[in-house]
Design a protein around this motif. Structure first.
Motif, short mmCIF file in Angstrom:
data_model
loop_
_atom_site.label_atom_id
_atom_site.label_comp_id
_atom_site.label_asym_id
_atom_site.label_seq_id
_atom_site.Cartn_x
_atom_site.Cartn_y
_atom_site.Cartn_z
N LEU A 100 0.82 -1.21 0.00
CA LEU A 100 0.00 0.00 0.00
C LEU A 100 0.86 1.26 0.00
CD1 LEU A 100 -2.76 -1.07 2.56
CD2 LEU A 100 -2.90 -1.08 0.06
N LEU A 101 1.96 1.23 0.74
CA LEU A 101 2.85 2.40 0.79
C LEU A 101 3.52 2.66 -0.55
CD1 LEU A 101 4.53 1.96 4.29
CD2 LEU A 101 2.97 3.79 3.59
N VAL A 102 3.79 1.62 -1.32
CA VAL A 102 4.44 1.79 -2.63
C VAL A 102 3.46 2.30 -3.67
CG1 VAL A 102 5.50 0.53 -4.55
CG2 VAL A 102 6.27 0.11 -2.21
N THR A 103 2.22 1.80 -3.67
CA THR A 103 1.28 2.15 -4.73
C THR A 103 0.58 3.48 -4.51
OG1 THR A 103 -0.41 0.81 -3.61
CG2 THR A 103 0.84 -0.24 -5.38
N THR A 104 0.54 3.98 -3.27
CA THR A 104 -0.14 5.25 -3.01
C THR A 104 0.46 6.41 -3.80
OG1 THR A 104 -0.89 4.54 -0.82
CG2 THR A 104 -0.79 6.90 -1.23
N PRO A 105 1.78 6.64 -3.79
CA PRO A 105 2.33 7.75 -4.59
C PRO A 105 2.15 7.55 -6.10
CG PRO A 105 4.09 6.48 -3.58
CD PRO A 105 2.83 6.02 -2.95
N ILE A 106 2.10 6.30 -6.57
CA ILE A 106 1.87 6.06 -7.99
C ILE A 106 0.47 6.55 -8.38
CG2 ILE A 106 1.64 4.28 -9.77
CD1 ILE A 106 3.68 2.61 -8.22
N ALA A 107 -0.52 6.28 -7.53
CA ALA A 107 -1.87 6.77 -7.80
C ALA A 107 -1.92 8.29 -7.80
CB ALA A 107 -2.85 6.21 -6.76
N ASN A 158 -6.38 -2.02 -4.03
CA ASN A 158 -7.67 -2.57 -3.64
C ASN A 158 -7.53 -4.00 -3.14
OD1 ASN A 158 -10.67 -2.42 -3.58
ND2 ASN A 158 -10.48 -4.06 -5.08
N ALA A 159 -6.78 -4.83 -3.87
CA ALA A 159 -6.61 -6.23 -3.47
C ALA A 159 -5.95 -6.33 -2.10
CB ALA A 159 -5.78 -6.97 -4.52
N VAL A 160 -4.92 -5.52 -1.88
CA VAL A 160 -4.17 -5.61 -0.63
C VAL A 160 -4.94 -4.95 0.52
CG1 VAL A 160 -1.99 -5.04 0.49
CG2 VAL A 160 -2.00 -5.72 -1.91
N PHE A 161 -5.66 -3.87 0.23
CA PHE A 161 -6.44 -3.19 1.27
C PHE A 161 -7.52 -4.11 1.83
CE2 PHE A 161 -9.38 0.65 2.24
CZ PHE A 161 -8.96 0.65 3.56
N LEU A 162 -8.24 -4.82 0.96
CA LEU A 162 -9.26 -5.75 1.43
C LEU A 162 -8.64 -6.89 2.22
CD1 LEU A 162 -11.60 -5.92 -1.70
CD2 LEU A 162 -12.02 -4.75 0.46
N ALA A 163 -7.45 -7.34 1.80
CA ALA A 163 -6.76 -8.39 2.55
C ALA A 163 -6.31 -7.87 3.92
CB ALA A 163 -5.56 -8.90 1.76
N LEU A 221 -1.42 8.22 5.59
CA LEU A 221 -1.47 8.28 7.04
C LEU A 221 -2.09 7.03 7.62
CD1 LEU A 221 -0.87 10.02 9.54
CD2 LEU A 221 -3.15 11.04 9.27
N MET A 222 -3.13 6.52 6.98
CA MET A 222 -3.75 5.28 7.45
C MET A 222 -2.74 4.14 7.45
SD MET A 222 -6.35 2.68 5.64
CE MET A 222 -4.84 1.99 4.92
N CYS A 223 -1.92 4.05 6.39
CA CYS A 223 -0.91 2.99 6.30
C CYS A 223 0.07 3.05 7.47
CB CYS A 223 -0.15 3.10 4.98
SG CYS A 223 -1.14 2.68 3.52
N LEU A 224 0.38 4.25 7.92
CA LEU A 224 1.34 4.41 9.01
C LEU A 224 0.72 4.13 10.37
CD1 LEU A 224 3.16 7.65 7.79
CD2 LEU A 224 3.92 5.28 7.56
N LYS A 225 -0.61 4.24 10.49
CA LYS A 225 -1.27 4.10 11.79
C LYS A 225 -1.85 2.71 12.06
CE LYS A 225 -0.70 8.27 13.44
NZ LYS A 225 0.03 8.48 14.71
N VAL A 226 -2.18 1.96 11.01
CA VAL A 226 -2.76 0.63 11.21
C VAL A 226 -1.63 -0.38 11.39
CG1 VAL A 226 -4.11 -1.23 10.17
CG2 VAL A 226 -4.88 1.14 9.97
N ARG A 227 -1.73 -1.17 12.43
CA ARG A 227 -0.67 -2.14 12.74
C ARG A 227 -1.15 -3.55 12.41
NH1 ARG A 227 0.69 -5.25 17.27
NH2 ARG A 227 -1.10 -4.42 18.42
N GLU A 228 -0.30 -4.27 11.68
CA GLU A 228 -0.56 -5.68 11.41
C GLU A 228 0.00 -6.53 12.55
OE1 GLU A 228 -0.16 -7.20 7.33
OE2 GLU A 228 0.69 -5.24 6.82
N GLY A 229 -0.57 -7.71 12.72
CA GLY A 229 -0.06 -8.64 13.72
C GLY A 229 1.03 -9.52 13.15
N GLY A 230 1.41 -10.53 13.92
CA GLY A 230 2.36 -11.51 13.43
C GLY A 230 1.65 -12.58 12.63
N TYR A 231 2.34 -13.17 11.70
CA TYR A 231 1.77 -14.23 10.86
C TYR A 231 2.62 -15.48 10.98
CZ TYR A 231 -0.56 -10.23 8.66
OH TYR A 231 -1.27 -9.08 8.43
#
Length: 454
Positions: A100-107, A158-163, A221-231
């Protein structure tokens, strides 16, 4: 799941993440803030690009290809690769946020490009001199180029955001979350349709630039604030994405398309989304052909969004209680009847406005009801992979639906009533395939004991 230990406050978990009520509320706020910026760009960029292409003389078949087929082609080509890699990626920032961080500036760059196209067209026309094909063809080429870049970034995002949502939102709240998710999208639609659409033909560059700034700042900003867990690690070395392209491709297609249940589910989703293409893609041109102004068309869309907004959260509650598969099929049946009536009886702006509001409301109702359907039916550990497999089937359908509908309109002299009739036929097919999925779903345990086939 949720849990309470002794007298301690209730907590909800998903994977290694654990939320208090306040933590869950904060998570929802950040995800919904990102969704608002996403929805604004999705409401603004496609219809304005469509209008600009039409204004430069692009035929409906070409517009159908660019707006309908190009996104589908990109989904088929890049969706499986990104989804497969994302499911198996393990890194400091998680498995979704890096993409998400890579594709945002492209958009953002693509929206700046769309805003700059008139200026760039003039420069290119002067540079080419006698070799220039003309301002209109050059404009179509540049709008098509920046639109393609925009869709490239949007499809991956979109694919990664829904995931990401699937990874961080507890299953117990998926229906209500997607109800709120849809409500935010509808608020964006109301804002755009009621206050911005009326100036789309006179100030497109400013709209593109505004959407670019909003999306870059808010989604980033959302990308920086949402935390993923461990997988947990991928199941084995051969399945971690390092076995070579051919091995990964065989694994992908075997897992995603090997079970008939998933094949029927993918077909049901594909026909459902295809059913919305004819009306959504050409309703603006239908409105203009019967004397309805763009401003009035925007107001009708805003009215439909208002109705859908009121329904969004209650639908989410119903979905959590009765399951999204059942609610979406009921909605589909009503949609078939309403759009068929529109194809047979719409002849003026008044009747068109009524059917447009009903069609848009029902389409939104189905989207809200079905929003959490993939999260409820697909394997959680490989969600992005299976969701991309569904998107391939959907994209193959929409890739054909847009230009074929445009070709039919070109051949019939723009008889836009056909958009409603074709939409009704596709929705009826979706209903039939959806009933097959419902039967198979019951055999797999139903709402109470369902386990996704492996």
């Amino acid at each position: 799941m949720n849990s309470r230990i002794g007298g301690s406050p209730r907590r909800w978990t998903v994977g290694t993440l654990s939320y208090s009520a306040l933590g869950l509320f904060i998570l929802f706020c950040w995800l919904l803030w990102g969704d608002f910026s996403w929805s604004m760009k999705e409401r603004a960029v496609p219809p304005i690009t469509q209008l600009l292409l039409k204004g430069h003389g692009a035929p409906d078949s070409l517009i159908g290809f660019l707006i309908g087929s190009v996104p589908a082609i990109l989904t088929i080509v890049i969706g499986p690769i990104i989804s497969y890699r994302s499911d198996r990626h393990r890194g400091r920032w998680g498995r979704r946020i890096p993409y998400l961080l890579v594709t945002t500036p492209i958009a953002v760059v693509s929206m700046v490009g769309l805003a700059s196209t008139p200026y760039l067209t003039g420069m290119l026309h002067r540079s080419l001199g006698a070799a220039s094909p003309g301002l209109h063809p050059l404009s179509i080429v540049l709008y098509g180029l920046f639109w393609t870049v925009f869709e490239f970034a949007s499809i991956i995002g979109n694919a990664v955001f829904l995931a990401l949502i699937n990874d961080v939102v507890p299953e117990k709240f998926l229906g209500r979350f997607f109800g709120a998710f849809r409500a935010i999208g509808l608020m964006a639609g109301i804002l755009f349709s009621f206050w911005i659409m009326g100036i789309a033909e006179t100030h497109p560059a400013w709209i593109f630039l505004g959407m670019g700034v909003l999306y870059g700042a808010a989604f980033g900003l959302m990308c920086l604030k949402v935390r993923e867990g461990g997988y947990p690690p991928p199941s084995d070395e051969a399945d971690d994405g390092r076995g070579g392209f051919l091995h990964s491709a065989r694994t992908y297609f075997r897992e995603c398309y090997g079970h008939s249940y998933y094949r029927w589910f993918f077909l049901s989703l594909a026909f459902s989304w295809m059913a919305f293409v004819p009306v959504n893609l050409f309703s603006l041109f239908f409105a203009k052909s019967i004397g309805m102004s763009i401003d009035t068309w925007g107001k009708c869309m805003a009215a439909a969004y208002c109705i859908s907004l009121v329904l969004a959260y209650p639908l989410g509650v119903l979905v959590d209680r009765f399951h999204p598969l059942r609610i979406s099929l009921i909605t589909q049946a009503v949609y078939v009847a309403v759009v068929l009536w529109g194809g047979l009886f719409v002849r003026d702006a008044a009747t068109f406005g009524v059917v447009l509001i009903l069609q848009c409301t029902l389409a939104g109702t189905w989207m809200t009801a079905a929003a959490s359907l993939p999260q409820r039916l697909l394997p959680k550990d490989r969600f992005a992979q299976f969701a991309s497999a569904a998107a391939i089937v959907t994209s193959l359908g929409t890739m054909l639906a847009g230009p074929l509908m445009g070709l039919l309109l070109d051949l019939t002299g723009q008889v836009y009533q056909y958009t409603f009739l074709v939409s009704s036929a596709l929705a009826a097919t979706a209903l039939v395939t959806g009933v097959v999925v419902l039967v198979k779903f019951g055999r797999l345990g139903g709402a109470a004991h369902y386990a996704a086939p492996q």
